[in-house]
Design a protein around this motif. Structure first.
Motif, mmCIF file in Angstrom:
data_model
loop_
_atom_site.group_PDB
_atom_site.id
_atom_site.type_symbol
_atom_site.label_atom_id
_atom_site.label_comp_id
_atom_site.label_asym_id
_atom_site.label_seq_id
_atom_site.Cartn_x
_atom_site.Cartn_y
_atom_site.Cartn_z
ATOM 1 N N VAL A 115 31.167 60.295 43.611
ATOM 2 C CA VAL A 115 32.257 59.718 44.780
ATOM 3 C C VAL A 115 31.673 58.915 45.911
ATOM 4 N N MET A 116 32.176 57.782 46.092
ATOM 5 C CA MET A 116 31.334 56.770 46.971
ATOM 6 C C MET A 116 32.143 55.862 47.772
ATOM 7 N N HIS A 117 31.753 55.339 48.953
ATOM 8 C CA HIS A 117 32.319 54.377 49.401
ATOM 9 C C HIS A 117 31.822 52.927 49.098
ATOM 10 N N GLN A 118 32.807 52.202 48.728
ATOM 11 C CA GLN A 118 32.215 50.667 48.208
ATOM 12 C C GLN A 118 31.484 49.890 48.999
ATOM 13 N N SER A 119 31.859 50.092 50.500
ATOM 14 C CA SER A 119 31.318 49.206 51.401
ATOM 15 C C SER A 119 29.827 49.530 51.558
ATOM 16 N N HIS A 120 29.348 50.706 51.288
ATOM 17 C CA HIS A 120 28.144 51.142 51.433
ATOM 18 C C HIS A 120 27.207 50.955 50.058
ATOM 19 N N ILE A 121 27.424 50.280 49.230
ATOM 20 C CA ILE A 121 26.789 49.819 48.086
ATOM 21 C C ILE A 121 26.841 48.354 48.203
ATOM 22 N N PRO A 122 25.769 47.707 48.803
ATOM 23 C CA PRO A 122 25.678 46.159 49.155
ATOM 24 C C PRO A 122 25.803 45.467 47.867
ATOM 25 N N GLN A 123 25.147 46.131 46.854
ATOM 26 C CA GLN A 123 25.171 45.103 45.505
ATOM 27 C C GLN A 123 26.643 44.877 45.013
ATOM 28 N N HIS A 124 27.766 45.489 45.397
ATOM 29 C CA HIS A 124 29.003 45.097 44.931
ATOM 30 C C HIS A 124 29.201 43.543 45.250
ATOM 31 N N SER A 125 29.204 43.384 46.642
ATOM 32 C CA SER A 125 28.964 42.052 47.276
ATOM 33 C C SER A 125 28.260 41.002 46.474
ATOM 34 N N GLN A 126 26.830 41.717 46.437
ATOM 35 C CA GLN A 126 25.876 40.455 45.810
ATOM 36 C C GLN A 126 26.367 40.210 44.211
ATOM 37 N N LEU A 127 26.974 41.093 43.597
ATOM 38 C CA LEU A 127 27.345 40.718 42.121
ATOM 39 C C LEU A 127 28.725 39.842 42.354
ATOM 40 N N HIS A 128 29.426 40.114 43.237
ATOM 41 C CA HIS A 128 30.603 39.395 43.489
ATOM 42 C C HIS A 128 30.304 37.986 43.804
ATOM 43 N N TRP A 129 29.264 37.589 44.387
ATOM 44 C CA TRP A 129 28.994 36.284 44.459
ATOM 45 C C TRP A 129 28.564 35.599 43.430
ATOM 46 N N ILE A 130 27.534 36.395 42.570
ATOM 47 C CA ILE A 130 27.103 35.812 41.319
ATOM 48 C C ILE A 130 28.396 35.540 40.232
ATOM 49 N N LEU A 131 29.367 36.288 40.386
ATOM 50 C CA LEU A 131 30.402 36.321 39.212
ATOM 51 C C LEU A 131 31.269 35.260 39.761
ATOM 52 N N SER A 132 31.315 34.993 41.009
ATOM 53 C CA SER A 132 32.249 33.722 41.780
ATOM 54 C C SER A 132 31.910 32.517 40.853
ATOM 55 N N THR A 133 30.504 32.534 40.717
ATOM 56 C CA THR A 133 30.193 31.196 40.151
ATOM 57 C C THR A 133 30.666 31.100 38.890
ATOM 58 N N PHE A 134 30.925 31.786 38.104
ATOM 59 C CA PHE A 134 31.599 31.630 36.693
ATOM 60 C C PHE A 134 33.093 31.549 36.798
ATOM 61 N N THR A 135 33.634 31.849 37.846
ATOM 62 C CA THR A 135 35.131 31.896 37.843
ATOM 63 C C THR A 135 35.783 30.634 38.442
#
Length: 375
Positions: A115-135
């Motif tokens: 059970v976690m807070h999304q904002s405390h896992i910086p890799q969420h934002s990191q993968l968001h950027w990577i996937l945005s280059t595909f979208t």
């Protein structure tokens, strides 16, 4: 890069086998032994009946059924929440705490689930950027959520309309895809209003795998319960929502029995008072109440219609509905009140969950970057 993004649409026809409707209660056969199940809710404060029946009760079911090789990751989607700016920081902190307490009050076991807070896992934002280059922008433009949150109610969006939309809200579905794929999730329990976003998630998983000639990302399965969308008690044309100006239309998990009774008694119905049956088009108010009972009791709509066939007035019908809701929320209401008085305990749970989630996320993002030649 644009050409690569435009190819996403070609995958949409493949997804019929990746949406699984489950019974009202999960059983051991619904989720494979080696599954990774992921889901999050936004921190809009204490949960209402729609949150409970549409998402978090299934999380408890998953905890109860968890096998040794399964992984459960549940979270508070606080990065998604700021796509609509939060000006009152104190209130926002309270909402995050209430969301965490609500999750645990439903019976989610932090020993069995992260059970976690999304904002405390910086890799969420990191993968968001990577996937945005595909979208592609065109694909995101067809999404409905950013339009509804921007009060845009038309298919052909003008440049002026689009010009007022914040980038974070527009790319919200890409962050949601990153949330899911970061943990290599195989199953995602969501309401039917999120199926469009899950289609994008699957598209991006397939596109990444195809681009880099790998099978790194699983194609996640959307798991849906038959409980239909829970609607406002006072306006059954829209969802039950914390932002509803008329709070008499919203039942919260921590509402006292007296409050629930009053809200149900004031619920919008119709002029047919001698019999009660489900007809969403002609009797939306009555149908919404029947749907709530159906979801709580985990019964098909026809079974509920049979149960209430001997009720022939609104007083008894609404009393019947009220008593079922009150009994269902008795334990969650008691747990929520207790947990909100234990902030140190809540912090210890989420701190532990954050550490466990970061360990998984860090390994997976390193693997992804290695595949891409970034590491």
């Amino acid at each position: 890069m644009l050409r690569r993004g435009l190819r996403i649409n070609h995958f949409s026809r493949r997804f019929s086998s990746t949406v699984k409707e489950i019974d009202y209660k999960l059983n051991g056969q619904d989720i494979p032994d080696d599954a990774t199940v992921f889901s999050m809710v936004q921190p809009t404060g204490k949960f209402h009946l729609g949150n409970y029946l549409g998402a978090t009760r299934a999380w408890k079911d998953l905890c109860d059924l968890k096998k040794d090789n399964q992984r459960l990751v549940f979270g508070v989607a606080d990065l998604h929440a700021i796509t609509i700016p939060k000006q009152d920081v104190t209130e926002f902190r309270l909402f995050r705490e209430e969301a965490l307490a609500s999750i645990l009050s439903m019976g989610v076991d932090p020993e069995k689930a992260i059970v976690m807070h999304q904002s405390h896992i910086p890799q969420h934002s990191q993968l968001h950027w990577i996937l945005s280059t595909f979208t592609s922008m065109g694909y995101l433009n067809r999404m409905t959520q950013w339009k509804s949150k921007s009060n845009i109610h038309k298919n052909n969006v003008s440049e002026a309309d689009l010009g007022s939309v914040k980038l974070g809200l527009f790319s919200y579905p890409v962050l949601q895809a990153a949330d899911i794929l970061l943990y290599k999730s195989t199953h995602v329990p969501v309401g039917d209003d999120q199926t469009q976003h899950l289609e994008l998630t699957r598209s991006l998983a397939l596109l990444f795998n195809r681009t880099y000639k790998t099978n790194y990302f699983p194609v996640p399965v959307t798991t849906l319960t038959p409980t239909k969308k829970i609607l406002s008690l006072n306006n059954p044309e829209k969802k039950m929502s914390k932002s509803d100006p008329n709070q008499q239309g919203v039942i919260y998990v921590n509402d006292e029995p007296e409050q629930i009774t009053v809200k149900i008694n004031k619920a919008l119905t119709d002029n047919i008072s001698d019999r009660f049956y489900y007809d969403n088009e002609n009797r939306p108010g009555v149908s919404n109440l029947i749907n709530i009972v159906s979801g709580i009791q985990r019964k098909e709509i026809p079974e509920i219609e049979k149960d209430i066939s001997n009720i022939n007035n609104y007083r008894d019908f609404k009393k019947y509905v009220s008593e079922i809701i009150i009994e269902e929320l008795r334990t969650p209401r008691k747990n929520f009140k207790r947990l909100m008085k234990e902030p140190d305990y809540l912090k210890s749970i989420v701190d532990s969950g954050n550490r466990r989630a970061r360990a998984i996320a860090e390994k997976n993002i390193n693997d992804i970057m290695k595949i891409m030649g970034l590491n």
